[in-house]
Motif scaffolding. Sequence first.
Motif, mmCIF file in Angstrom:
data_model
loop_
_atom_site.group_PDB
_atom_site.id
_atom_site.type_symbol
_atom_site.label_atom_id
_atom_site.label_comp_id
_atom_site.label_asym_id
_atom_site.label_seq_id
_atom_site.Cartn_x
_atom_site.Cartn_y
_atom_site.Cartn_z
ATOM 1 N N GLN A 1 29.109 45.390 34.732
ATOM 2 C CA GLN A 1 29.881 45.561 34.045
ATOM 3 C C GLN A 1 29.916 44.533 32.657
ATOM 4 O O GLN A 1 29.261 43.249 33.340
ATOM 5 N N LEU A 2 29.774 44.697 31.770
ATOM 6 C CA LEU A 2 30.081 44.157 31.244
ATOM 7 C C LEU A 2 31.240 42.443 30.600
ATOM 8 O O LEU A 2 31.293 41.546 30.793
ATOM 9 N N ASP A 3 32.131 43.673 30.982
ATOM 10 C CA ASP A 3 33.296 42.731 30.908
ATOM 11 C C ASP A 3 32.862 41.558 32.034
ATOM 12 O O ASP A 3 33.324 42.134 33.338
ATOM 13 N N HIS A 4 33.586 40.713 32.125
ATOM 14 C CA HIS A 4 33.190 39.906 33.462
ATOM 15 C C HIS A 4 34.418 39.579 34.772
ATOM 16 O O HIS A 4 34.805 39.998 35.841
ATOM 17 N N LEU A 5 35.804 40.219 33.827
ATOM 18 C CA LEU A 5 36.690 41.042 34.370
ATOM 19 C C LEU A 5 36.720 42.019 35.294
ATOM 20 O O LEU A 5 37.326 42.801 36.518
ATOM 21 N N ALA A 6 35.819 43.084 34.993
ATOM 22 C CA ALA A 6 35.218 44.246 35.407
ATOM 23 C C ALA A 6 34.856 44.158 36.680
ATOM 24 O O ALA A 6 34.969 45.334 37.037
ATOM 25 N N ARG A 7 34.205 42.752 36.812
ATOM 26 C CA ARG A 7 33.212 42.832 38.512
ATOM 27 C C ARG A 7 34.597 42.416 39.076
ATOM 28 O O ARG A 7 34.828 42.090 38.992
ATOM 29 N N PRO A 8 33.073 42.597 40.562
ATOM 30 C CA PRO A 8 33.762 42.120 41.817
ATOM 31 C C PRO A 8 34.663 40.210 41.390
ATOM 32 O O PRO A 8 32.434 39.958 40.031
ATOM 33 N N GLN A 9 34.880 39.623 41.351
ATOM 34 C CA GLN A 9 35.712 38.233 41.467
ATOM 35 C C GLN A 9 34.935 37.391 42.791
ATOM 36 O O GLN A 9 34.999 35.935 42.516
ATOM 37 N N SER A 10 34.865 37.974 43.625
ATOM 38 C CA SER A 10 33.891 37.151 44.352
ATOM 39 C C SER A 10 33.084 37.321 45.149
ATOM 40 O O SER A 10 32.909 38.737 45.500
#
Length: 326
Positions: free
Chosen positions: A270-279
């Motif tokens: 995902q381009l949006d870093h908040l839409a990816r796994p966070q850890s």
Amino acid sequence: MPVPSNFPLARGYQLLNYTIVKQLSAGGFSIVYLAHDELDQPVAIKEYLPNALALRSEGEKVMATSADNLALFRHGMKCFFEEGKTLAQIRHPNIVKVVNFFRANETVYMVMEYERGRTLQKEIQLTEGGVKENMILYVFAHLLNGLREVHLNKMLHLDIKPANIYIRRDGSPVLLDFGSARDALSPSINKFTPMYTPGFASPEQYAERDKLGPWSDIYSVGASIFACMSGLAPQAADQRVKEDKYQSVRKLWAGRYSASLLELVDWCLQLDHLARPQSVREVQKALVGIASEPQPKPGLLAGLKDNLARIGRMEIRLGGGKGEQK
């Protein structure tokens, strides 16, 4: 005007108690050598030598190319040295083992265990029709264990790609060539040479660098799995931001790989870093679910569950390259 390349140290050169055997690789940031220690054991030695800032034309010593570049060169050298100190404290089977680091020739050297095998990039090149799912699961399940240890030590890798994932002869992966020090120089000298790998670098490595975090490495993990499937890197993130031509792998390779694995790749990319796994833990949880379905390798599911049990109560949240444990 292209940036000139540096001359490597000569074969037989004595660097402390190490004897240079040959150059293994060279890039815009460093040169890596095969050397032997005083017991005639092989080691890999990485020399800090950014072409954009410093040159070795003859002899051994490294010289900054200008007074302006001297401060940048020293800043990168300090980051490289600190990176070596941190990596030397990490003892994990899936992270390259640093055994020594020292200053010489007006620069810094990092001595690592010499691994035998081949890169995941080479494996991809030798495999027709995409790397099999069971191998992808095996390699990245183990690799994520090591990456999580890196994040626990408040570091980011920032250059995860198949060429930096080494597959030992026993099939286990080891993560090589950390880009943290290189990345520290990127805002200042990327006008000279790319300090990231297009296709594998996250969008925030090109801009909005205050948003760098574990999710940035996770983007690179997704891109590396994508490369295992397609043989190619996905569209570069800076180009995706302008005109996103990325096609969901759930559509591209449905039936060739399990739906859950394809969904994980799309999630990581995902381009949006908040839409990816966070850890890393989130990605590991997803891998456990995938391993629960076909269980492509005997014992893989049990191993993944054991790993998650050890890390289950701890999460990492990193912002701007600094970590906070909670």
